[in-house]
Design an enzyme around this catalytic site. Structure first.
Site, short mmCIF file in Angstrom:
data_model
loop_
_atom_site.label_atom_id
_atom_site.label_comp_id
_atom_site.label_asym_id
_atom_site.label_seq_id
_atom_site.Cartn_x
_atom_site.Cartn_y
_atom_site.Cartn_z
N HIS A 9 0.85 -1.18 0.00
CA HIS A 9 0.00 0.00 0.00
C HIS A 9 0.89 1.23 0.00
O HIS A 9 1.95 1.22 0.61
CB HIS A 9 -0.90 0.01 1.25
CG HIS A 9 -2.07 0.92 1.12
ND1 HIS A 9 -1.99 2.26 1.38
CD2 HIS A 9 -3.33 0.68 0.71
CE1 HIS A 9 -3.17 2.81 1.16
NE2 HIS A 9 -4.00 1.88 0.74
N ASP B 259 -7.93 -5.50 0.22
CA ASP B 259 -8.41 -6.29 -0.91
C ASP B 259 -8.02 -7.75 -0.84
O ASP B 259 -8.53 -8.56 -1.60
CB ASP B 259 -7.87 -5.68 -2.21
CG ASP B 259 -8.48 -4.34 -2.47
OD1 ASP B 259 -9.68 -4.20 -2.20
OD2 ASP B 259 -7.77 -3.43 -2.91
N1 CMC Z 1 4.12 -7.59 -4.75
C1 CMC Z 1 5.46 -7.58 -4.93
N2 CMC Z 1 6.24 -6.48 -4.80
C2 CMC Z 1 5.62 -5.34 -4.51
C3 CMC Z 1 4.22 -5.26 -4.30
C4 CMC Z 1 3.47 -6.43 -4.43
N3 CMC Z 1 2.14 -6.41 -4.26
N4 CMC Z 1 3.88 -3.99 -4.02
C5 CMC Z 1 5.00 -3.28 -4.03
N5 CMC Z 1 6.06 -4.09 -4.32
C6 CMC Z 1 7.49 -3.70 -4.39
C7 CMC Z 1 7.77 -2.94 -5.68
O1 CMC Z 1 8.23 -3.82 -6.70
C8 CMC Z 1 8.84 -1.98 -5.24
O2 CMC Z 1 10.07 -2.66 -5.19
P1 CMC Z 1 11.45 -1.89 -5.53
O3 CMC Z 1 11.56 -0.80 -4.52
O4 CMC Z 1 12.46 -2.96 -5.40
O5 CMC Z 1 11.28 -1.36 -6.92
C9 CMC Z 1 8.44 -1.61 -3.80
O6 CMC Z 1 7.68 -2.75 -3.33
C10 CMC Z 1 7.61 -0.36 -3.67
O7 CMC Z 1 6.51 -0.47 -4.57
P2 CMC Z 1 5.84 0.76 -5.33
O8 CMC Z 1 5.12 0.27 -6.52
O9 CMC Z 1 6.88 1.83 -5.54
O10 CMC Z 1 4.83 1.27 -4.22
P3 CMC Z 1 3.60 2.20 -4.47
O11 CMC Z 1 3.36 2.89 -3.19
O12 CMC Z 1 3.79 3.06 -5.67
O13 CMC Z 1 2.41 1.18 -4.81
C11 CMC Z 1 0.60 -0.31 -4.62
C12 CMC Z 1 1.44 0.77 -3.93
C13 CMC Z 1 -0.64 -0.60 -3.78
C14 CMC Z 1 0.13 0.21 -6.01
C15 CMC Z 1 1.47 -1.58 -4.80
O14 CMC Z 1 1.87 -2.07 -3.53
C16 CMC Z 1 0.75 -2.67 -5.59
O15 CMC Z 1 0.80 -2.66 -6.82
N6 CMC Z 1 0.05 -3.62 -4.88
C17 CMC Z 1 -0.75 -4.61 -5.54
C18 CMC Z 1 -2.08 -3.98 -5.92
C19 CMC Z 1 -3.00 -3.79 -4.73
O16 CMC Z 1 -3.15 -4.67 -3.91
N7 CMC Z 1 -3.64 -2.61 -4.68
C20 CMC Z 1 -4.64 -2.31 -3.66
C21 CMC Z 1 -4.27 -1.16 -2.81
S1 CMC Z 1 -5.35 -1.04 -1.38
C22 CMC Z 1 -6.89 -0.59 -2.00
C23 CMC Z 1 -6.95 0.82 -2.42
O17 CMC Z 1 -6.61 1.72 -1.63
O18 CMC Z 1 -7.43 1.07 -3.54
#
Ligand code: CMC
Length: 429
Positions: free
Chosen positions: A306, A364
Site C-alpha cells: 500500500h 483487498d
Molecule cells: N508484490 C510484490 N512487490 C511489490 C508489491 C506487491 N504487491 N507492491 C510493491 N512491491 C514492491 C515494488 O516492486 C517496489 O520494489 P522496488 O523498490 O524494489 O522497486 C516496492 O515494493 C515499492 O513499490 P511501489 O510500486 O513503488 O509502491 P507504491 O506505493 O507506488 O504502490 C501499490 C502501492 C498498492 C500500487 C502496490 O503495492 C501494488 O501494486 N500492490 C498490488 C495492488 C494492490 O493490492 N492494490 C490495492 C491497494 S489497497 C486498495 C486501495 O486503496 O485502492
C-alpha cells in the site's frame, strides 16, 4: 500554523517558507508562494510528498496502521456502528444522536428509488458490459436526471445531491448487476436496512420470496464501513480535482468511479481473487512468492502493499474476521481459496523481501473471498467498493466546495519535450 520556517537554498539564494502543523500527523511546508518567489516548481510524480488539501475528515497513520474517520478508529466503527452512522459521521463530523440518526436514515431511505426512465439507460449498454463501465455512465447521468441538485453554490442542493448519491448508489449498483445477468430490476424496500436492502435488490427475484440473512447483511454493512473513506487516495483526489472546476457532484463522482476501476486501486480485490484462483493450491504458493520477488517478472502479489500503510492495513484485519464469519455462516468449510490466502499471507509476512519493503496484506486481500461467498461475481467487487466509497467522495467534495480558499486544481510540469521549432511542409519532411 507553527512558528517554524523551512529554508530553501538554491545556489547562493535562500527563501523561507512557513511550516504548518495539523492536529496530528507530519507537518507540511507551505510552498504556495514558491513559484512566485523563486520561479521554480516542485516535482513530485505520484504525489508521494505532497499534501493537496487541508481536511478534517479521515486520518491514516501508515506506519502505525491506524485509520480514523473523524477521529474514531475504524475497528470501533466497524464493530459497534452501522454504515449509515458512518455516513453521518463523515458528512457532519460527529456521531449522530438517536434523533439525528433516525432522521438521517429516514432521509436516505426516502431517496433510494431512481427515476424510472433510468432503467432505459441501462438497456442501452451491451448486456455483457462490465458493471463498472455501466456505473461510470449511470452515475454521470444522474446530473441529467436530477438537475435540481446540481447548483453547487446552494447548500441545500449540495445536501440533497449528497443524500441522493448515498441512497441511490446501492440501487444503481444492484441494477447494473441484474442487467448483467439478465434478471429483472428489483425495487428497493424501505423496511430493510441499507446493506440488507442492497442484498435484496441484488439477490431476490420476483418469482420467490427472499429472506435477508442478518449475519450476511451485517457483513455487507461492515464491508461498506471499511471502504467508506480513505483520505486523499487516487479516486478521491480525482473527485476533488474534477470538483475544483465547479463541476456538478454527480459528474465528479463518475470521474472517481472511473479512477477507482484501475487494478492498482479498487480493481485490486478482483485481481487478488483471480490471483488466488490462479495459484489454486497451497503447494504452489512458494512459486508465486518467488515470482513476486523476481525483478524480471512483472507479477505482483495482488492485495499486498500500500502506498500509505507500511504496517498491517487495519481494514484487512477486520476484513479477515468478516471473511471467516461469512464462510462459517454459509457452512463453507475448507475453502481452498481461503487456504491459499492464509498460506500466502503467512509466507509473505515472514519473507525478507516483503518484510524489508514493508508489504502487508491490504483490505483487498480478503475482501474478494468474502464477496464471492456472499454471492457476488468478481466483476461486481469494485462496484461494491464504489457504493461504499461514494459517501467518502461526496464528503470530501463538500468539504472542498465549502472551503473559502478553494481554487481550481492546476498542477504544473517539468517539460522535457521539444523546444520551439518551425513547421515543415509535408512535402519537405
Ligand atoms: N508484490 C510484490 N512487490 C511489490 C508489491 C506487491 N504487491 N507492491 C510493491 N512491491 C514492491 C515494488 O516492486 C517496489 O520494489 P522496488 O523498490 O524494489 O522497486 C516496492 O515494493 C515499492 O513499490 P511501489 O510500486 O513503488 O509502491 P507504491 O506505493 O507506488 O504502490 C501499490 C502501492 C498498492 C500500487 C502496490 O503495492 C501494488 O501494486 N500492490 C498490488 C495492488 C494492490 O493490492 N492494490 C490495492 C491497494 S489497497 C486498495 C486501495 O486503496 O485502492
Amino acid at each position: 500554523m507553527s512558528d517554524n520556517k523551512a529554508t530553501l537554498t538554491v545556489g547562493d539564494k535562500s527563501w523561507e517558507f512557513p511550516v504548518q502543523s495539523g492536529s496530528i500527523g507530519p507537518d507540511v511546508i507551505d510552498i504556495g508562494a514558491l513559484y512566485k518567489e523563486t520561479g521554480m516548481f516542485t516535482y513530485d510524480p505520484g504525489f508521494t510528498s505532497t499534501a493537496s488539501c487541508q481536511s478534517d475528515i479521515t486520518y491514516i497513520d501508515g506506519d502505525e496502521g491506524t485509520l480514523l474517520y473523524r477521529g474514531y478508529p475504524i475497528d470501533q466503527l466497524a464493530e459497534k456502528g452501522d454504515f449509515l452512522e458512518t455516513c453521518y459521521l463523515l458528512l457532519y463530523g460527529h456521531l449522530p444522536t438517536k434523533a439525528e440518526k433516525l432522521d438521517f436514515d429516514t432521509r436516505v431511505t426516502r431517496h433510494t428509488m431512481v427515476h424510472e426512465q433510468m432503467s432505459k439507460f441501462y438497456t442501452g449498454y451491451r448486456r455483457d458490459s462490465h458493471p463498472m463501465a455501466v456505473m461510470v455512465g449511470i452515475v454521470g447521468a444522474l446530473s441529467a436526471f436530477y438537475h435540481d441538485s446540481t447548483d453547487i453554490s446552494d447548500p441545500h442542493q449540495r445536501m440533497v445531491a449528497t443524500l441522493r448519491l448515498v441512497a441511490k448508489m446501492p440501487t444503481m449498483a444492484a441494477m447494473a448487476y441484474k442487467y448483467s445477468i439478465g434478471q429483472p430490476f428489483v425495487y428497493p424496500r424501505n423496511d430493510l436496512g441499507y446493506a440488507g436492502n442492497f442484498l435484496h435488490m441484488c439477490f431476490s427475484v420476483p418469482a420467490e420470496e427472499y429472506k435477508v440473512n442478518p449475519i450476511l447483511a451485517r457483513a455487507m454493512d461492515r464491508i461498506f464501513i471499511l471502504h467508506a473513506d480513505h483520505e486523499q487516495n487516487a479516486s478521491t483526489s480525482t473527485v476533488r480535482l474534477a470538483g475544483s472546476s465547479g463541476a456538478n457532484p454527480f459528474g465528479c463522482i463518475a470521474a472517481g468511479i472511473a479512477c477507482l476501476w484501475g487494478p492498482a486501486h479498487g480493481g485490486a480485490n478482483e485481481a487478488a481473487l483471480n490471483m488466488l484462483h490462479e495459484i489454486g493450491t497451497v503447494d504452489r504458493v512458494e512459486e508465486y512468492v518467488a515470482k513476486a520477488k523476481d525483478k524480471d517478472d512483472p507479477f505482483r502479489l495482488m492485495g499486498f502493499g500500500h502506498r500509505v500503510y507500511k504496517n498491517y492495513d487495519p481494514r484487512a484485519r477486520i476484513m479477515q474476521k468478516t471473511c471467516h464469519e461469512v464462510l462459517n455462516e454459509l457452512g463453507i468449510e475448507n475453502d481452498p481459496t481461503l487456504e491459499v490466502a492464509m498460506e500466502l499471507e503467512k509466507i509473505a509476512l515472514n519473507d525478507q523481501y516483503f518484510v524489508e519493503k514493508k508489504l502487508y496484506p491490504n483490505i483487498d486481500f480478503y475482501s474478494g473471498i468474502t464477496l464471492r461467498a456472499l454471492g457476488f461475481p468478481a466483476d461486481m467487487f469494485t462496484v461494491l467498493f464504489a457504493v461504499a466509497r461514494s459517501v467518502g467522495w461526496i464528503a470530501q467534495w463538500k468539504e472542498m466546495v465549502e472551503d473559502p480558499s478553494q481554487r481550481i486544481g492546476r498542477p504544473r510540469q517539468l517539460f522535457t519535450g521539444a523546444t520551439q521549432r518551425d513547421y515543415v511542409n509535408i512535402s519537405e519532411r
